[in-house]
Write a protein that holds these residues in place. Structure first.
Motif, PDB file in Angstrom:
ATOM      1  N   LEU A  18      -8.635  -7.256   6.744  1.00 54.05           N
ATOM      2  CA  LEU A  18      -7.912  -8.364   7.362  1.00 54.05           C
ATOM      3  C   LEU A  18      -6.673  -8.765   6.563  1.00 54.05           C
ATOM      4  N   LEU A  19      -6.801  -8.904   5.256  1.00 51.53           N
ATOM      5  CA  LEU A  19      -5.670  -9.341   4.442  1.00 51.53           C
ATOM      6  C   LEU A  19      -4.533  -8.321   4.460  1.00 51.53           C
ATOM      7  N   LEU A  20      -4.865  -7.043   4.412  1.00 50.13           N
ATOM      8  CA  LEU A  20      -3.838  -5.998   4.470  1.00 50.13           C
ATOM      9  C   LEU A  20      -3.132  -6.024   5.821  1.00 50.13           C
ATOM     10  N   CYS A  73       0.870  -1.179   0.000  1.00 52.85           N
ATOM     11  CA  CYS A  73       0.000   0.000   0.000  1.00 52.85           C
ATOM     12  C   CYS A  73       0.908   1.230   0.000  1.00 52.85           C
ATOM     13  N   SER A  74       0.320   2.390  -0.056  1.00 46.26           N
ATOM     14  CA  SER A  74       1.128   3.617  -0.055  1.00 46.26           C
ATOM     15  C   SER A  74       1.534   3.980   1.376  1.00 46.26           C
ATOM     16  N   PRO A  75       2.661   4.673   1.506  1.00 46.95           N
ATOM     17  CA  PRO A  75       3.063   5.128   2.848  1.00 46.95           C
ATOM     18  C   PRO A  75       2.007   6.025   3.493  1.00 46.95           C
ATOM     19  N   SER A  76       1.323   6.816   2.699  1.00 50.48           N
ATOM     20  CA  SER A  76       0.292   7.689   3.268  1.00 50.48           C
ATOM     21  C   SER A  76      -0.881   6.871   3.804  1.00 50.48           C
ATOM     22  N   HIS A  77      -1.223   5.775   3.130  1.00 51.32           N
ATOM     23  CA  HIS A  77      -2.303   4.914   3.631  1.00 51.32           C
ATOM     24  C   HIS A  77      -1.871   4.246   4.936  1.00 51.32           C
ATOM     25  N   LEU A  78      -0.638   3.775   4.993  1.00 51.49           N
ATOM     26  CA  LEU A  78      -0.135   3.170   6.228  1.00 51.49           C
ATOM     27  C   LEU A  78      -0.147   4.194   7.358  1.00 51.49           C
ATOM     28  N   SER A  79       0.231   5.421   7.058  1.00 49.20           N
ATOM     29  CA  SER A  79       0.213   6.478   8.068  1.00 49.20           C
ATOM     30  C   SER A  79      -1.201   6.695   8.592  1.00 49.20           C
ATOM     31  N   THR A 132      -0.866  -9.032   6.013  1.00 47.70           N
ATOM     32  CA  THR A 132       0.322  -8.873   5.173  1.00 47.70           C
ATOM     33  C   THR A 132       1.340  -7.945   5.820  1.00 47.70           C
ATOM     34  N   LEU A 133       0.879  -6.833   6.355  1.00 47.03           N
ATOM     35  CA  LEU A 133       1.795  -5.891   7.015  1.00 47.03           C
ATOM     36  C   LEU A 133       2.443  -6.529   8.237  1.00 47.03           C
ATOM     37  N   LEU A 134       1.641  -7.199   9.047  1.00 45.86           N
ATOM     38  CA  LEU A 134       2.183  -7.820  10.255  1.00 45.86           C
ATOM     39  C   LEU A 134       3.144  -8.958   9.925  1.00 45.86           C
ATOM     40  N   GLU A 135       2.837  -9.745   8.900  1.00 49.63           N
ATOM     41  CA  GLU A 135       3.737 -10.832   8.519  1.00 49.63           C
ATOM     42  C   GLU A 135       5.063 -10.288   8.004  1.00 49.63           C
ATOM     43  N   ARG A 136       5.029  -9.159   7.301  1.00 47.35           N
ATOM     44  CA  ARG A 136       6.274  -8.540   6.853  1.00 47.35           C
ATOM     45  C   ARG A 136       7.119  -8.122   8.057  1.00 47.35           C
ATOM     46  N   LEU A 137       6.462  -7.823   9.162  1.00 51.23           N
ATOM     47  CA  LEU A 137       7.176  -7.473  10.393  1.00 51.23           C
ATOM     48  C   LEU A 137       7.558  -8.707  11.209  1.00 51.23           C
ATOM     49  N   GLY A 138       7.176  -9.881  10.713  1.00 50.13           N
ATOM     50  CA  GLY A 138       7.501 -11.118  11.415  1.00 50.13           C
ATOM     51  C   GLY A 138       6.515 -11.457  12.511  1.00 50.13           C
TER      52      GLY A 138
END
Length: 83
Positions: free
Chosen positions: A47-49, A30-36, A52-58
């Motif tokens: 849920l999927l987003l 996603c975009s950094p602005s959306h994450l912000s 995905t973000l949490l799995e990238r963080l381990g």
């Protein structure tokens, strides 16, 4: 799902703990602005987003499963069965 502010705090907390920038975390997702906006409770993460973000963080979503609302928990269970 999780409360908007609660999920944003969880993602931001893990991201900061692992010293990962917003740009690095969301690259290709996603975009950094959306994450912000998610981290500040201004936007919801499906849920999927979130997974995905949490799995990238381990961090597996299974660590946060108790925070899911009933409908999202059922989706989570279905996805686990498929996998």
């Amino acid at each position: 799902m999780f409360g908007k502010y609660e999920l944003g705090n969880i993602i931001r907390g893990y991201r900061q703990q692992k010293n990962v920038s917003q740009a690095d975390l969301c690259r290709g997702i996603c975009s950094p602005s959306h994450l912000s906006r998610i981290e500040h409770g201004e936007a919801e993460a499906p849920l999927l987003l979130a997974q995905t973000l949490l799995e990238r963080l381990g961090v597996g979503l299974d660590r946060l499963v108790l925070l899911l609302e009933e409908g999202d928990y059922k989706l989570y269970q279905q996805r686990r069965e498929i996998i």
